[in-house]
Write a protein that holds these residues in place. Structure first.
Motif, mmCIF file in Angstrom:
data_model
loop_
_atom_site.group_PDB
_atom_site.id
_atom_site.type_symbol
_atom_site.label_atom_id
_atom_site.label_comp_id
_atom_site.label_asym_id
_atom_site.label_seq_id
_atom_site.Cartn_x
_atom_site.Cartn_y
_atom_site.Cartn_z
ATOM 1 N N PRO A 49 0.817 -1.213 0.000
ATOM 2 C CA PRO A 49 0.000 0.000 0.000
ATOM 3 C C PRO A 49 0.847 1.257 0.000
ATOM 4 O O PRO A 49 1.969 1.260 0.485
ATOM 5 C CB PRO A 49 -0.785 -0.115 1.303
ATOM 6 N N GLN A 50 0.310 2.287 -0.557
ATOM 7 C CA GLN A 50 0.906 3.621 -0.527
ATOM 8 C C GLN A 50 0.383 4.310 0.721
ATOM 9 O O GLN A 50 -0.814 4.336 0.959
ATOM 10 C CB GLN A 50 0.510 4.387 -1.787
ATOM 11 N N VAL A 51 1.286 4.857 1.526
ATOM 12 C CA VAL A 51 0.910 5.472 2.797
ATOM 13 C C VAL A 51 1.471 6.874 2.880
ATOM 14 O O VAL A 51 2.597 7.128 2.455
ATOM 15 C CB VAL A 51 1.453 4.630 3.978
ATOM 16 N N LEU A 52 0.672 7.772 3.434
ATOM 17 C CA LEU A 52 1.136 9.113 3.753
ATOM 18 C C LEU A 52 0.810 9.379 5.211
ATOM 19 O O LEU A 52 -0.341 9.218 5.635
ATOM 20 C CB LEU A 52 0.457 10.163 2.882
ATOM 21 N N LEU A 53 1.817 9.749 5.975
ATOM 22 C CA LEU A 53 1.647 10.175 7.358
ATOM 23 C C LEU A 53 2.102 11.624 7.423
ATOM 24 O O LEU A 53 3.183 11.946 6.917
ATOM 25 C CB LEU A 53 2.496 9.326 8.309
ATOM 26 N N ALA A 54 1.296 12.491 8.012
ATOM 27 C CA ALA A 54 1.636 13.903 8.012
ATOM 28 C C ALA A 54 1.166 14.561 9.297
ATOM 29 O O ALA A 54 0.114 14.222 9.825
ATOM 30 C CB ALA A 54 0.991 14.591 6.807
ATOM 31 N N GLY A 55 1.954 15.500 9.776
ATOM 32 C CA GLY A 55 1.566 16.218 10.976
ATOM 33 C C GLY A 55 2.662 17.163 11.429
ATOM 34 O O GLY A 55 3.622 17.442 10.703
ATOM 35 N N SER A 56 2.493 17.619 12.661
ATOM 36 C CA SER A 56 3.475 18.499 13.281
ATOM 37 C C SER A 56 4.246 17.709 14.327
ATOM 38 O O SER A 56 3.948 16.530 14.576
ATOM 39 C CB SER A 56 2.771 19.689 13.932
ATOM 40 N N ALA A 57 5.198 18.350 14.963
ATOM 41 C CA ALA A 57 5.963 17.686 16.007
ATOM 42 C C ALA A 57 5.050 17.193 17.127
ATOM 43 O O ALA A 57 5.336 16.179 17.769
ATOM 44 C CB ALA A 57 7.034 18.635 16.554
ATOM 45 N N ASP A 58 3.931 17.847 17.352
ATOM 46 C CA ASP A 58 2.977 17.412 18.377
ATOM 47 C C ASP A 58 2.338 16.071 18.031
ATOM 48 O O ASP A 58 1.791 15.404 18.907
ATOM 49 C CB ASP A 58 1.871 18.453 18.567
ATOM 50 N N ASP A 59 2.370 15.679 16.774
ATOM 51 C CA ASP A 59 1.760 14.425 16.327
ATOM 52 C C ASP A 59 2.734 13.251 16.325
ATOM 53 O O ASP A 59 2.370 12.147 15.920
ATOM 54 C CB ASP A 59 1.184 14.600 14.908
ATOM 55 N N LEU A 60 3.949 13.461 16.758
ATOM 56 C CA LEU A 60 4.952 12.390 16.726
ATOM 57 C C LEU A 60 4.518 11.118 17.449
ATOM 58 O O LEU A 60 4.766 10.023 16.942
ATOM 59 C CB LEU A 60 6.285 12.890 17.265
ATOM 60 N N PRO A 61 3.847 11.192 18.613
ATOM 61 C CA PRO A 61 3.428 9.928 19.248
ATOM 62 C C PRO A 61 2.486 9.108 18.366
ATOM 63 O O PRO A 61 2.618 7.884 18.278
ATOM 64 C CB PRO A 61 2.737 10.379 20.539
ATOM 65 N N GLN A 62 1.542 9.753 17.689
ATOM 66 C CA GLN A 62 0.622 9.024 16.817
ATOM 67 C C GLN A 62 1.328 8.501 15.577
ATOM 68 O O GLN A 62 1.066 7.377 15.141
ATOM 69 C CB GLN A 62 -0.563 9.924 16.411
ATOM 70 N N ILE A 63 2.215 9.291 14.992
ATOM 71 C CA ILE A 63 2.957 8.843 13.821
ATOM 72 C C ILE A 63 3.840 7.661 14.198
ATOM 73 O O ILE A 63 3.904 6.665 13.476
ATOM 74 C CB ILE A 63 3.757 10.009 13.206
ATOM 75 N N ARG A 64 4.474 7.761 15.336
ATOM 76 C CA ARG A 64 5.318 6.647 15.807
ATOM 77 C C ARG A 64 4.473 5.389 16.007
ATOM 78 O O ARG A 64 4.891 4.284 15.661
ATOM 79 C CB ARG A 64 6.012 7.042 17.111
ATOM 80 N N GLN A 65 3.267 5.534 16.574
ATOM 81 C CA GLN A 65 2.389 4.382 16.787
ATOM 82 C C GLN A 65 2.048 3.704 15.463
ATOM 83 O O GLN A 65 2.086 2.479 15.356
ATOM 84 C CB GLN A 65 1.104 4.828 17.494
ATOM 85 N N VAL A 66 1.737 4.484 14.459
ATOM 86 C CA VAL A 66 1.426 3.913 13.144
ATOM 87 C C VAL A 66 2.650 3.197 12.580
ATOM 88 O O VAL A 66 2.555 2.073 12.080
ATOM 89 C CB VAL A 66 0.912 5.000 12.175
ATOM 90 N N ALA A 95 -5.742 1.031 -11.094
ATOM 91 C CA ALA A 95 -4.733 0.023 -10.787
ATOM 92 C C ALA A 95 -5.070 -0.780 -9.531
ATOM 93 O O ALA A 95 -4.361 -1.719 -9.189
ATOM 94 C CB ALA A 95 -3.380 0.697 -10.603
ATOM 95 N N GLY A 96 -6.146 -0.404 -8.844
ATOM 96 C CA GLY A 96 -6.528 -1.104 -7.623
ATOM 97 C C GLY A 96 -5.652 -0.762 -6.434
ATOM 98 O O GLY A 96 -5.650 -1.467 -5.425
ATOM 99 N N GLN A 97 -4.898 0.318 -6.518
ATOM 100 C CA GLN A 97 -4.009 0.747 -5.433
ATOM 101 C C GLN A 97 -4.828 1.283 -4.265
ATOM 102 O O GLN A 97 -5.784 2.016 -4.464
ATOM 103 C CB GLN A 97 -3.062 1.835 -5.935
ATOM 104 N N ILE A 98 -4.435 0.896 -3.073
ATOM 105 C CA ILE A 98 -5.053 1.450 -1.871
ATOM 106 C C ILE A 98 -4.084 2.435 -1.261
ATOM 107 O O ILE A 98 -2.897 2.155 -1.127
ATOM 108 C CB ILE A 98 -5.418 0.351 -0.863
ATOM 109 N N ILE A 99 -4.590 3.590 -0.922
ATOM 110 C CA ILE A 99 -3.787 4.640 -0.326
ATOM 111 C C ILE A 99 -4.362 4.948 1.046
ATOM 112 O O ILE A 99 -5.550 5.201 1.189
ATOM 113 C CB ILE A 99 -3.795 5.906 -1.201
ATOM 114 N N ALA A 100 -3.508 4.931 2.048
ATOM 115 C CA ALA A 100 -3.927 5.255 3.407
ATOM 116 C C ALA A 100 -3.213 6.522 3.847
ATOM 117 O O ALA A 100 -1.995 6.628 3.734
ATOM 118 C CB ALA A 100 -3.590 4.104 4.353
ATOM 119 N N MET A 101 -3.983 7.493 4.314
ATOM 120 C CA MET A 101 -3.423 8.759 4.777
ATOM 121 C C MET A 101 -3.808 8.971 6.232
ATOM 122 O O MET A 101 -4.968 8.770 6.594
ATOM 123 C CB MET A 101 -3.970 9.935 3.956
ATOM 124 N N TRP A 102 -2.860 9.387 7.050
ATOM 125 C CA TRP A 102 -3.148 9.836 8.403
ATOM 126 C C TRP A 102 -2.569 11.227 8.516
ATOM 127 O O TRP A 102 -1.385 11.447 8.255
ATOM 128 C CB TRP A 102 -2.526 8.923 9.462
#
Length: 155
Positions: free
Chosen positions: A26-43, A118-125
């Motif tokens: 899968p294609q993944v995008l994780l985006a946020g600020s420094a305050d979101d680091l705990p959630q990004i790390r969890q993912v 193409a049937g690609q699944i993209i997950a964004m957080w």
């Protein structure tokens, strides 16, 4: 599939994330600020090995090294990190604008009708909730991505 746009208190649960991304690359995008680091790390801690994509992290001037230190020392093989450093600019750019521009540019390149074909699944957080520029970019993405196989989660 239609876009999934939900405000969430936490990052997607392990089972939910695994179900979204366990499709053979899968294609993944994780985006946020420094305050979101705990959630990004969890993912990242729960990402399946075949995931690939991009992490955009907006940080203040001089915060890049400390923010990078809070992420896993080794990212999943197919993931890359871009630190978007906010700097005072003569044009008066506001916090969130670098991330909002990155989100829009990423979606222009990856979240297209071709992905659906193409049937690609993209997950964004996307974090940085409450930031007007990022909220507006996510609202635009949610409407624009309605016909693509994108799962957009907000915190």
């Amino acid at each position: 599939m239609t876009a999934l746009f939900r405000r969430r208190v936490t990052a997607p649960a392990h089972e939910e994330w695994n179900a979204m991304t366990h499709t053979g690359g899968p294609q993944v995008l994780l985006a946020g600020s420094a305050d979101d680091l705990p959630q990004i790390r969890q993912v990242l801690d729960h990402a399946v090995h075949c995931v690939y994509g991009q992490i955009y992290l907006e940080v203040g001037a001089g915060e890049a090294a400390s923010a990078r230190a809070l992420l896993p020392s080794v990212l999943p093989e197919g993931m890359s990190l871009t630190l978007l450093e906010r700097r005072p600019r003569a044009d008066g750019a506001n916090p969130g604008e670098p991330l909002a521009r990155a989100l829009t540019a990423w979606a222009d390149e990856w979240a297209t009708e071709d992905a659906l074909d193409a049937g690609q699944i993209i997950a964004m957080w996307v974090g940085y909730s409450g930031n007007p520029a990022v909220d507006a970019a996510c609202d635009d993405l949610a409407m624009r991505l309605d016909r693509t196989p994108v799962h957009l989660h907000r915190d």
